[in-house]
Design a protein around this motif. Structure first.
Motif, PDB file in Angstrom:
ATOM      1  N   GLN A  35     -15.613  -0.325 -36.627  1.00  0.00           N
ATOM      2  CA  GLN A  35     -15.446   1.368 -36.123  1.00  0.00           C
ATOM      3  C   GLN A  35     -17.305   2.037 -35.090  1.00  0.00           C
ATOM      4  N   SER A  36     -18.894   1.234 -36.223  1.00  0.00           N
ATOM      5  CA  SER A  36     -19.407   1.847 -35.206  1.00  0.00           C
ATOM      6  C   SER A  36     -19.286   1.546 -33.794  1.00  0.00           C
ATOM      7  N   ALA A  37     -19.407   0.149 -33.570  1.00  0.00           N
ATOM      8  CA  ALA A  37     -19.392  -0.836 -32.299  1.00  0.00           C
ATOM      9  C   ALA A  37     -17.880  -0.352 -31.600  1.00  0.00           C
ATOM     10  N   ALA A  38     -16.724  -0.109 -32.142  1.00  0.00           N
ATOM     11  CA  ALA A  38     -15.682  -0.119 -31.711  1.00  0.00           C
ATOM     12  C   ALA A  38     -16.306   1.811 -30.287  1.00  0.00           C
ATOM     13  N   ALA A  39     -17.115   2.470 -31.738  1.00  0.00           N
ATOM     14  CA  ALA A  39     -16.765   3.881 -31.086  1.00  0.00           C
ATOM     15  C   ALA A  39     -18.142   4.217 -29.594  1.00  0.00           C
ATOM     16  N   VAL A  40     -19.317   2.955 -30.406  1.00  0.00           N
ATOM     17  CA  VAL A  40     -20.228   2.468 -28.981  1.00  0.00           C
ATOM     18  C   VAL A  40     -19.226   2.484 -27.487  1.00  0.00           C
ATOM     19  N   PHE A  41     -18.196   1.164 -27.907  1.00  0.00           N
ATOM     20  CA  PHE A  41     -17.877   0.764 -26.477  1.00  0.00           C
ATOM     21  C   PHE A  41     -16.668   2.052 -26.043  1.00  0.00           C
ATOM     22  N   LEU A  42     -16.004   2.245 -26.771  1.00  0.00           N
ATOM     23  CA  LEU A  42     -15.221   3.107 -26.170  1.00  0.00           C
ATOM     24  C   LEU A  42     -16.025   4.118 -25.397  1.00  0.00           C
ATOM     25  N   LEU A  43     -17.491   4.296 -26.059  1.00  0.00           N
ATOM     26  CA  LEU A  43     -18.846   5.357 -24.829  1.00  0.00           C
ATOM     27  C   LEU A  43     -18.871   5.098 -23.720  1.00  0.00           C
ATOM     28  N   VAL A  44     -19.573   3.568 -23.738  1.00  0.00           N
ATOM     29  CA  VAL A  44     -19.902   3.232 -23.093  1.00  0.00           C
ATOM     30  C   VAL A  44     -18.607   2.968 -21.613  1.00  0.00           C
ATOM     31  N   ALA A  45     -17.931   2.248 -21.616  1.00  0.00           N
ATOM     32  CA  ALA A  45     -15.634   2.729 -21.102  1.00  0.00           C
ATOM     33  C   ALA A  45     -16.064   3.746 -20.607  1.00  0.00           C
ATOM     34  N   LEU A  46     -16.135   5.012 -20.869  1.00  0.00           N
ATOM     35  CA  LEU A  46     -15.377   5.750 -20.453  1.00  0.00           C
ATOM     36  C   LEU A  46     -16.499   6.546 -19.553  1.00  0.00           C
ATOM     37  N   THR A  47     -17.838   6.768 -20.358  1.00  0.00           N
ATOM     38  CA  THR A  47     -19.003   6.732 -19.124  1.00  0.00           C
ATOM     39  C   THR A  47     -19.505   6.328 -18.317  1.00  0.00           C
ATOM     40  N   VAL A  48     -18.981   4.897 -18.488  1.00  0.00           N
ATOM     41  CA  VAL A  48     -19.127   3.502 -16.443  1.00  0.00           C
ATOM     42  C   VAL A  48     -17.655   4.085 -15.878  1.00  0.00           C
ATOM     43  N   THR A  49     -16.297   4.592 -16.047  1.00  0.00           N
ATOM     44  CA  THR A  49     -15.667   5.264 -15.609  1.00  0.00           C
ATOM     45  C   THR A  49     -15.676   5.595 -15.219  1.00  0.00           C
ATOM     46  N   THR A  50     -16.106   7.267 -15.852  1.00  0.00           N
ATOM     47  CA  THR A  50     -16.497   9.350 -15.093  1.00  0.00           C
ATOM     48  C   THR A  50     -17.564   8.305 -13.646  1.00  0.00           C
ATOM     49  N   PHE A  51     -18.375   7.695 -13.903  1.00  0.00           N
ATOM     50  CA  PHE A  51     -19.678   7.591 -12.634  1.00  0.00           C
ATOM     51  C   PHE A  51     -19.186   6.599 -11.337  1.00  0.00           C
ATOM     52  N   ALA A  52     -18.285   5.831 -11.857  1.00  0.00           N
ATOM     53  CA  ALA A  52     -17.685   4.488 -10.869  1.00  0.00           C
ATOM     54  C   ALA A  52     -16.816   5.021 -10.612  1.00  0.00           C
ATOM     55  N   ALA A  53     -15.559   6.936 -10.302  1.00  0.00           N
ATOM     56  CA  ALA A  53     -15.267   7.193  -9.485  1.00  0.00           C
ATOM     57  C   ALA A  53     -15.934   7.794  -8.595  1.00  0.00           C
ATOM     58  N   ASP A  54     -15.908   7.785  -6.459  1.00  0.00           N
ATOM     59  CA  ASP A  54     -17.093   8.044  -5.838  1.00  0.00           C
ATOM     60  C   ASP A  54     -16.354   9.909  -5.666  1.00  0.00           C
ATOM     61  N   PRO A  55     -17.143  10.418  -5.426  1.00  0.00           N
ATOM     62  CA  PRO A  55     -16.860  11.876  -5.482  1.00  0.00           C
ATOM     63  C   PRO A  55     -16.027  12.391  -4.539  1.00  0.00           C
ATOM     64  N   ILE A  56     -15.836  12.021  -3.861  1.00  0.00           N
ATOM     65  CA  ILE A  56     -15.120  12.041  -2.067  1.00  0.00           C
ATOM     66  C   ILE A  56     -13.086  11.579  -2.810  1.00  0.00           C
ATOM     67  N   VAL A  57     -13.411  11.020  -3.745  1.00  0.00           N
ATOM     68  CA  VAL A  57     -11.510  10.198  -4.222  1.00  0.00           C
ATOM     69  C   VAL A  57     -10.983  11.231  -4.771  1.00  0.00           C
ATOM     70  N   GLY A  58      -9.596  11.656  -3.951  1.00  0.00           N
ATOM     71  CA  GLY A  58      -8.755  12.722  -4.438  1.00  0.00           C
ATOM     72  C   GLY A  58      -7.918  13.607  -3.598  1.00  0.00           C
ATOM     73  N   ASP A  59      -7.442  14.237  -3.793  1.00  0.00           N
ATOM     74  CA  ASP A  59      -6.660  14.993  -2.822  1.00  0.00           C
ATOM     75  C   ASP A  59      -7.441  16.788  -2.083  1.00  0.00           C
ATOM     76  N   TRP A  60      -7.573  16.277  -0.981  1.00  0.00           N
ATOM     77  CA  TRP A  60      -8.259  17.733  -0.068  1.00  0.00           C
ATOM     78  C   TRP A  60      -6.950  18.902   0.340  1.00  0.00           C
ATOM     79  N   ARG A  61      -7.188  19.869   0.168  1.00  0.00           N
ATOM     80  CA  ARG A  61      -6.466  20.987   1.372  1.00  0.00           C
ATOM     81  C   ARG A  61      -7.752  21.066   2.718  1.00  0.00           C
ATOM     82  N   THR A  62      -6.712  20.156   4.067  1.00  0.00           N
ATOM     83  CA  THR A  62      -7.895  20.436   5.302  1.00  0.00           C
ATOM     84  C   THR A  62      -7.548  22.036   5.931  1.00  0.00           C
ATOM     85  N   GLN A  63      -8.235  22.327   6.771  1.00  0.00           N
ATOM     86  CA  GLN A  63      -8.584  24.040   6.513  1.00  0.00           C
ATOM     87  C   GLN A  63      -7.556  23.877   7.374  1.00  0.00           C
TER      88      GLN A  63
END
Length: 115
Positions: A4-32
């Motif tokens: 259970q501890s190993a699974a929790a650590v794996f999940l935390l690392v996976a979520l952290t990597v996924t969060t930082f892997a997304a580039d801040p420019i990716v997404g929908d933007w409202r143009t001027q």
């Protein structure tokens, strides 16, 4: 307990990597001008800018590459079909999008807002 501890650590690392892997420019933007532009990875470390709404919906209007927190590439004005040297920078929920000619001597900028 160890599994259970190993699974929790794996999940935390996976979520952290996924969060930082997304580039801040990716997404929908409202143009001027009020349209929505989608920015998404499109291969080779580039990000493609495609209009989702408005007269030119479905039109790819740019390709940018991350150059250390700033973005550089090409931007096309869909109304004139002219392509310019483009650059963008992000600050919070705002992105300053700029198109330039003559080696950056003449530029026009817009501020886009994250949706």
């Amino acid at each position: 307990m160890l599994k259970q501890s190993a699974a929790a650590v794996f999940l935390l690392v996976a979520l952290t990597v996924t969060t930082f892997a997304a580039d801040p420019i990716v997404g929908d933007w409202r143009t001027q001008s009020g349209e929505t532009a989608a920015i998404a990875p499109c291969g080779g470390g580039n990000f493609c800018v495609t209009l989702k709404t408005g007269t030119y919906a479905g039109t790819k209007i740019g390709t940018l590459a991350n150059t250390g927190g700033r973005y550089k590439g090409k931007i096309t004005d869909p109304a004139t079909n002219k392509t310019y040297t483009g650059k963008a920078s992000i600050s919070g929920t705002q992105m300053k999008m700029q198109g330039c000619v003559l080696g950056g001597l003449i530029c026009q900028a817009q501020t886009w807002i994250r949706k």
